[in-house]
Design a protein around this motif. Structure first.
Motif, PDB file in Angstrom:
ATOM      1  N   MET A   1      -1.713  -7.754   0.283  1.00  0.00           N
ATOM      2  CA  MET A   1      -1.045  -6.559  -0.217  1.00  0.00           C
ATOM      3  C   MET A   1      -1.633  -6.210  -1.583  1.00  0.00           C
ATOM      4  N   TYR A   6       2.780  -2.208  -5.621  1.00  0.00           N
ATOM      5  CA  TYR A   6       3.631  -3.219  -5.003  1.00  0.00           C
ATOM      6  C   TYR A   6       5.092  -2.947  -5.333  1.00  0.00           C
ATOM      7  N   CYS A  48      12.510   4.362   3.375  1.00  0.00           N
ATOM      8  CA  CYS A  48      11.516   3.372   3.778  1.00  0.00           C
ATOM      9  C   CYS A  48      11.069   3.630   5.210  1.00  0.00           C
ATOM     10  N   ALA A  50       8.904   1.342   8.428  1.00  0.00           N
ATOM     11  CA  ALA A  50       8.286   0.084   8.860  1.00  0.00           C
ATOM     12  C   ALA A  50       7.616   0.317  10.206  1.00  0.00           C
ATOM     13  N   ASN A  54       7.186  -5.317  11.806  1.00  0.00           N
ATOM     14  CA  ASN A  54       8.208  -5.085  10.786  1.00  0.00           C
ATOM     15  C   ASN A  54       9.293  -4.150  11.314  1.00  0.00           C
ATOM     16  N   GLU A  71       9.249  -5.973   0.939  1.00  0.00           N
ATOM     17  CA  GLU A  71       8.116  -5.850   0.041  1.00  0.00           C
ATOM     18  C   GLU A  71       7.159  -4.867   0.689  1.00  0.00           C
ATOM     19  N   GLY A  72       6.556  -4.038  -0.118  1.00  0.00           N
ATOM     20  CA  GLY A  72       5.653  -3.048   0.437  1.00  0.00           C
ATOM     21  C   GLY A  72       4.961  -2.243  -0.629  1.00  0.00           C
ATOM     22  N   ARG A  73       4.661  -0.996  -0.271  1.00  0.00           N
ATOM     23  CA  ARG A  73       3.920  -0.124  -1.184  1.00  0.00           C
ATOM     24  C   ARG A  73       4.517   1.274  -1.143  1.00  0.00           C
ATOM     25  N   VAL A  92       6.516   1.931   2.244  1.00  0.00           N
ATOM     26  CA  VAL A  92       6.037   1.392   3.513  1.00  0.00           C
ATOM     27  C   VAL A  92       6.254  -0.110   3.456  1.00  0.00           C
ATOM     28  N   ALA A  93       7.173  -0.599   4.287  1.00  0.00           N
ATOM     29  CA  ALA A  93       7.543  -2.016   4.278  1.00  0.00           C
ATOM     30  C   ALA A  93       6.457  -2.841   4.961  1.00  0.00           C
ATOM     31  N   GLU A  94       5.918  -3.805   4.227  1.00  0.00           N
ATOM     32  CA  GLU A  94       4.873  -4.679   4.770  1.00  0.00           C
ATOM     33  C   GLU A  94       5.390  -6.095   4.999  1.00  0.00           C
ATOM     34  N   LYS A  95       6.560  -6.400   4.455  1.00  0.00           N
ATOM     35  CA  LYS A  95       7.231  -7.684   4.682  1.00  0.00           C
ATOM     36  C   LYS A  95       8.735  -7.409   4.633  1.00  0.00           C
TER      37      LYS A  95
END
Length: 103
Positions: A1, A6, A48, A50, A54, A71-73, A92-95
Motif C-alpha cells: 500500500m 494512506y 468507502c 471495497a 474485501n 485501511e486504504g487510500r 478505497v478499502a484495501e484491508k
C-alpha cells in the motif's frame, strides 16, 4: 500500500452496505463509516468502497451499526450529471476487519 496516500479508520456502518457487481461480474460494496472525531463528541461520515475479497468481508455482515476497521487510500473523482459537475471523495478499502464490539 502506498503510504503517501494512506488512511486508517475505525467506525460503524451508518446504513446497510450496498452490494453490487461490476460489468465483469466482480463484487464491490459501497458503504459509509461513522468515525468519531478525536477529543470531541462529533463524527465524520466517510464514504468507502471495497472490491473483490474485501467486498466479501463487508458482504458477510453488511448491516447498519456493524463496527469495522479499514485501511486504504483516498480516491477523488468527478462526473457530470444533468450538465452539472459533481465531485466525490471516497476511501478505497484495501484491508478490512470486523471489530469486536467489546474492544
Amino acid at each position: 500500500m502506498n503510504k503517501s496516500n494512506y488512511v486508517s479508520l475505525s467506525g460503524t456502518l451508518v446504513k446497510d452496505a450496498i452490494i453490487r457487481k461490476n460489468d465483469k461480474g466482480s463484487d464491490y460494496v459501497l458503504f459509509t463509516l461513522s468515525v468519531p472525531q478525536t477529543g470531541t463528541k462529533w463524527y465524520d461520515y466517510i464514504n468507502c468502497i471495497a472490491f473483490n475479497e474485501n467486498a466479501a468481508i463487508i458482504a458477510k455482515s453488511p448491516l447498519k451499526g456493524t463496527p469495522y476497521h479499514i485501511e486504504g487510500r483516498i480516491h477523488t473523482s468527478s462526473f457530470d450529471r444533468n450538465g452539472k459537475k459533481h465531485y466525490s471523495t471516497d476511501v478505497v478499502a484495501e484491508k478490512i476487519e470486523m471489530v469486536n464490539q467489546n474492544d
